[in-house]
Motif scaffolding. Structure first.
Motif, PDB file in Angstrom:
ATOM      1  N   SER A 176       0.680  -1.338   0.022  1.00 13.44           N
ATOM      2  CA  SER A 176       0.045   0.061  -0.128  1.00 13.44           C
ATOM      3  C   SER A 176       1.122   1.237   0.104  1.00 13.44           C
ATOM      4  O   SER A 176       0.487   2.368  -0.513  1.00 13.44           O
ATOM      5  N   LYS A 184      -2.799  -0.566  -8.105  1.00 13.80           N
ATOM      6  CA  LYS A 184      -3.563  -1.114  -7.007  1.00 13.80           C
ATOM      7  C   LYS A 184      -4.782  -1.571  -7.610  1.00 13.80           C
ATOM      8  O   LYS A 184      -5.547  -2.538  -7.384  1.00 13.80           O
ATOM      9  N   LYS A 185      -5.514  -0.471  -8.364  1.00 16.36           N
ATOM     10  CA  LYS A 185      -6.791  -0.825  -8.822  1.00 16.36           C
ATOM     11  C   LYS A 185      -6.865  -1.957  -9.928  1.00 16.36           C
ATOM     12  O   LYS A 185      -7.716  -2.808  -9.736  1.00 16.36           O
ATOM     13  N   ARG A 187      -4.801  -4.514  -9.887  1.00 18.89           N
ATOM     14  CA  ARG A 187      -4.447  -5.704  -9.432  1.00 18.89           C
ATOM     15  C   ARG A 187      -5.806  -6.223  -8.479  1.00 18.89           C
ATOM     16  O   ARG A 187      -6.265  -7.330  -8.527  1.00 18.89           O
ATOM     17  N   LEU A 188      -6.724  -5.169  -8.257  1.00 20.85           N
ATOM     18  CA  LEU A 188      -7.789  -5.538  -7.327  1.00 20.85           C
ATOM     19  C   LEU A 188      -8.850  -6.282  -8.318  1.00 20.85           C
ATOM     20  O   LEU A 188      -9.522  -7.036  -7.988  1.00 20.85           O
ATOM     21  N   THR A 192     -10.444  -9.823  -8.258  1.00 20.93           N
ATOM     22  CA  THR A 192     -11.748  -9.918  -8.220  1.00 20.93           C
ATOM     23  C   THR A 192     -12.452 -10.778  -9.489  1.00 20.93           C
ATOM     24  O   THR A 192     -13.438 -11.701  -9.311  1.00 20.93           O
TER      25      THR A 192
END
Length: 206
Positions: A176, A184-185, A187-188, A192
Protein backbone atom coordinates in the motif's frame (compact mmCIF):
# COMPACT_ATOMS: atom_id res chain seq x y z
CA UNK A 1 7.29 -4.95 -3.03
CA UNK A 2 9.95 -2.27 -2.88
CA UNK A 3 10.62 -0.73 -6.27
CA UNK A 4 14.24 -0.46 -7.36
CA UNK A 5 13.17 2.15 -9.89
CA UNK A 6 11.84 4.40 -7.13
CA UNK A 7 15.15 4.47 -5.26
CA UNK A 8 16.99 4.95 -8.55
CA UNK A 9 14.75 7.93 -9.25
CA UNK A 10 15.45 9.49 -5.86
CA UNK A 11 19.18 9.00 -6.38
CA UNK A 12 19.06 10.56 -9.83
CA UNK A 13 17.41 13.63 -8.30
CA UNK A 14 19.89 13.80 -5.42
CA UNK A 15 22.50 16.38 -6.33
CA UNK A 16 24.84 15.01 -3.67
CA UNK A 17 25.00 11.61 -5.37
CA UNK A 18 26.60 10.57 -8.67
CA UNK A 19 25.25 7.01 -8.57
CA UNK A 20 28.68 5.49 -7.88
CA UNK A 21 29.88 6.85 -4.55
CA UNK A 22 26.96 5.43 -2.60
CA UNK A 23 27.83 1.92 -3.83
CA UNK A 24 31.41 2.31 -2.59
CA UNK A 25 30.22 3.76 0.72
CA UNK A 26 27.75 0.91 1.21
CA UNK A 27 30.33 -1.77 0.44
CA UNK A 28 32.77 -0.12 2.84
CA UNK A 29 30.11 -0.27 5.54
CA UNK A 30 29.35 -3.93 4.78
CA UNK A 31 32.60 -5.55 3.49
CA UNK A 32 31.07 -9.05 3.32
CA UNK A 33 29.14 -7.96 0.22
CA UNK A 34 32.44 -7.81 -1.70
CA UNK A 35 32.94 -11.54 -1.19
CA UNK A 36 29.35 -12.26 -2.20
CA UNK A 37 29.90 -10.35 -5.44
CA UNK A 38 33.11 -12.34 -6.04
CA UNK A 39 31.16 -15.56 -5.58
CA UNK A 40 28.52 -14.43 -8.10
CA UNK A 41 30.93 -13.37 -10.86
CA UNK A 42 30.25 -16.54 -12.88
CA UNK A 43 26.49 -16.49 -12.30
CA UNK A 44 24.31 -17.06 -15.36
CA UNK A 45 21.99 -14.30 -14.23
CA UNK A 46 24.19 -11.48 -12.92
CA UNK A 47 27.74 -12.58 -13.86
CA UNK A 48 27.85 -10.47 -17.01
CA UNK A 49 26.69 -7.41 -15.11
CA UNK A 50 29.23 -7.97 -12.35
CA UNK A 51 32.15 -8.39 -14.76
CA UNK A 52 31.13 -5.24 -16.61
CA UNK A 53 31.49 -3.02 -13.55
CA UNK A 54 33.93 -4.88 -11.26
CA UNK A 55 37.45 -6.16 -11.83
CA UNK A 56 39.06 -8.88 -9.75
CA UNK A 57 42.54 -9.96 -8.71
CA UNK A 58 43.96 -13.05 -7.02
CA UNK A 59 45.80 -12.66 -3.73
CA UNK A 60 48.11 -15.16 -2.06
CA UNK A 61 47.22 -15.54 1.61
CA UNK A 62 49.69 -16.00 4.47
CA UNK A 63 49.00 -19.75 4.51
CA UNK A 64 49.75 -20.08 0.81
CA UNK A 65 46.15 -20.37 -0.34
CA UNK A 66 44.78 -18.05 -2.98
CA UNK A 67 41.64 -15.92 -2.86
CA UNK A 68 39.88 -13.66 -5.34
CA UNK A 69 39.06 -10.11 -4.27
CA UNK A 70 37.59 -7.05 -5.95
CA UNK A 71 40.32 -4.93 -7.52
CA UNK A 72 38.19 -2.01 -8.67
CA UNK A 73 34.58 -0.95 -8.46
CA UNK A 74 32.90 1.43 -10.86
CA UNK A 75 29.39 0.07 -10.46
CA UNK A 76 26.41 2.43 -10.77
CA UNK A 77 23.69 2.06 -8.19
CA UNK A 78 21.04 0.97 -10.71
CA UNK A 79 23.22 -2.02 -11.69
CA UNK A 80 24.29 -2.73 -8.12
CA UNK A 81 20.66 -3.14 -7.01
CA UNK A 82 20.21 -5.86 -9.64
CA UNK A 83 23.27 -7.73 -8.39
CA UNK A 84 22.61 -7.91 -4.66
CA UNK A 85 20.08 -10.24 -3.03
CA UNK A 86 16.82 -9.21 -1.41
CA UNK A 87 18.23 -9.14 2.13
CA UNK A 88 21.10 -6.87 1.08
CA UNK A 89 18.67 -4.78 -0.93
CA UNK A 90 16.69 -4.09 2.25
CA UNK A 91 19.96 -3.19 3.98
CA UNK A 92 20.87 -0.85 1.11
CA UNK A 93 17.41 0.73 1.24
CA UNK A 94 17.86 1.42 4.95
CA UNK A 95 21.42 2.66 4.39
CA UNK A 96 20.38 5.19 1.76
CA UNK A 97 17.38 6.62 3.54
CA UNK A 98 18.99 6.68 6.98
CA UNK A 99 21.89 8.78 5.67
CA UNK A 100 20.01 10.97 3.21
CA UNK A 101 16.41 11.45 4.27
CA UNK A 102 13.67 10.06 6.47
CA UNK A 103 13.05 6.42 5.72
CA UNK A 104 9.57 5.94 4.13
CA UNK A 105 9.15 2.36 5.33
CA UNK A 106 10.75 1.17 8.60
CA UNK A 107 13.06 -1.84 8.56
CA UNK A 108 10.74 -3.97 10.71
CA UNK A 109 7.99 -4.47 8.09
CA UNK A 110 10.59 -5.01 5.37
CA UNK A 111 12.18 -7.88 7.28
CA UNK A 112 8.74 -9.43 7.75
CA UNK A 113 8.21 -9.25 3.98
CA UNK A 114 11.62 -10.85 3.48
CA UNK A 115 10.66 -13.71 5.80
CA UNK A 116 7.39 -14.27 3.92
CA UNK A 117 9.20 -14.17 0.58
CA UNK A 118 11.67 -16.81 1.78
CA UNK A 119 8.83 -19.03 3.01
CA UNK A 120 7.15 -18.82 -0.40
CA UNK A 121 10.43 -19.52 -2.19
CA UNK A 122 10.81 -22.75 -0.20
CA UNK A 123 7.18 -23.79 -0.77
CA UNK A 124 6.36 -23.64 2.94
CA UNK A 125 2.70 -24.03 3.88
CA UNK A 126 1.73 -20.53 5.00
CA UNK A 127 -1.56 -21.50 6.63
CA UNK A 128 -0.40 -24.63 8.42
CA UNK A 129 -0.47 -22.89 11.80
CA UNK A 130 -2.30 -19.59 12.21
CA UNK A 131 -2.63 -19.80 15.99
CA UNK A 132 -1.55 -16.82 18.04
CA UNK A 133 2.08 -17.05 19.08
CA UNK A 134 4.74 -14.75 20.48
CA UNK A 135 5.07 -12.36 17.55
CA UNK A 136 4.66 -8.66 18.19
CA UNK A 137 3.92 -6.28 15.31
CA UNK A 138 5.88 -3.09 14.65
CA UNK A 139 3.95 0.06 15.47
CA UNK A 140 3.47 0.87 11.78
CA UNK A 141 1.69 -2.45 11.22
CA UNK A 142 -0.60 -1.99 14.25
CA UNK A 143 -1.49 1.50 13.08
CA UNK A 144 -2.17 0.22 9.56
CA UNK A 145 -4.61 -2.43 10.81
CA UNK A 146 -6.24 -0.06 13.32
CA UNK A 147 -7.50 1.99 10.38
CA UNK A 148 -9.77 -0.92 9.38
CA UNK A 149 -12.97 -0.07 11.18
CA UNK A 150 -14.46 -3.54 11.66
CA UNK A 151 -11.37 -5.02 13.35
CA UNK A 152 -11.40 -4.46 17.10
CA UNK A 153 -8.27 -3.79 19.14
CA UNK A 154 -8.51 -7.18 20.87
CA UNK A 155 -8.84 -9.03 17.57
CA UNK A 156 -5.98 -7.02 16.08
CA UNK A 157 -3.66 -7.76 18.99
CA UNK A 158 -4.55 -11.46 18.95
CA UNK A 159 -4.28 -12.06 15.21
CA UNK A 160 -1.04 -10.14 14.74
CA UNK A 161 0.63 -12.43 17.25
CA UNK A 162 0.38 -15.13 14.59
CA UNK A 163 3.61 -14.98 12.61
CA UNK A 164 2.10 -15.90 9.19
CA UNK A 165 -0.73 -13.38 9.60
CA UNK A 166 1.74 -10.72 10.72
CA UNK A 167 3.98 -11.30 7.70
CA UNK A 168 1.05 -11.24 5.25
CA UNK A 169 -0.20 -8.02 6.84
CA UNK A 170 3.28 -6.51 6.53
CA UNK A 171 3.25 -7.34 2.83
CA UNK A 172 -0.09 -5.57 2.39
CA UNK A 173 1.25 -2.57 4.33
CA UNK A 174 4.38 -2.27 2.20
CA UNK A 175 2.36 -2.81 -0.98
CA UNK A 176 0.00 0.00 0.00
CA UNK A 177 2.95 2.31 0.62
CA UNK A 178 4.97 1.78 -2.56
CA UNK A 179 2.47 0.87 -5.29
CA UNK A 180 0.66 3.64 -7.18
CA UNK A 181 -3.14 3.78 -7.11
CA UNK A 182 -3.61 2.84 -10.77
CA UNK A 183 -1.69 -0.42 -10.28
CA UNK A 184 -3.58 -1.17 -7.07
CA UNK A 185 -6.90 -0.81 -8.90
CA UNK A 186 -5.71 -3.06 -11.73
CA UNK A 187 -4.58 -5.79 -9.30
CA UNK A 188 -7.87 -5.55 -7.38
CA UNK A 189 -9.79 -5.96 -10.62
CA UNK A 190 -7.71 -9.05 -11.48
CA UNK A 191 -8.31 -10.59 -8.05
CA UNK A 192 -12.04 -9.86 -8.25
CA UNK A 193 -12.25 -11.41 -11.70
CA UNK A 194 -10.32 -14.46 -10.52
CA UNK A 195 -12.66 -14.89 -7.54
CA UNK A 196 -15.79 -14.59 -9.68
CA UNK A 197 -14.40 -17.06 -12.24
CA UNK A 198 -13.55 -19.61 -9.53
CA UNK A 199 -17.01 -19.29 -7.99
CA UNK A 200 -18.68 -19.85 -11.37
CA UNK A 201 -16.55 -22.91 -12.04
CA UNK A 202 -17.39 -24.39 -8.64
CA UNK A 203 -21.10 -23.68 -9.16
CA UNK A 204 -20.97 -25.30 -12.63
CA UNK A 205 -19.18 -28.35 -11.24
CA UNK A 206 -21.85 -29.00 -8.65
Amino acid sequence: MLKRTKIALFLSLDKKENGYSIVKDFMSRYPYIKQEICNKRYSTYVGELINKYFTFKTNTNSDGTKSTVIDSNECPVWAFMEIIGFGDYIRFYDFYYSTHTDIPIPEGPLNLVKSLRNACAHNNCLIHNLRSGQSYPPKSISTFVSQIGNISKDVRNKKLKSRPILEMTALLFVYSEVVVDTVKKARLAELTNCYVTECLEIKTTF
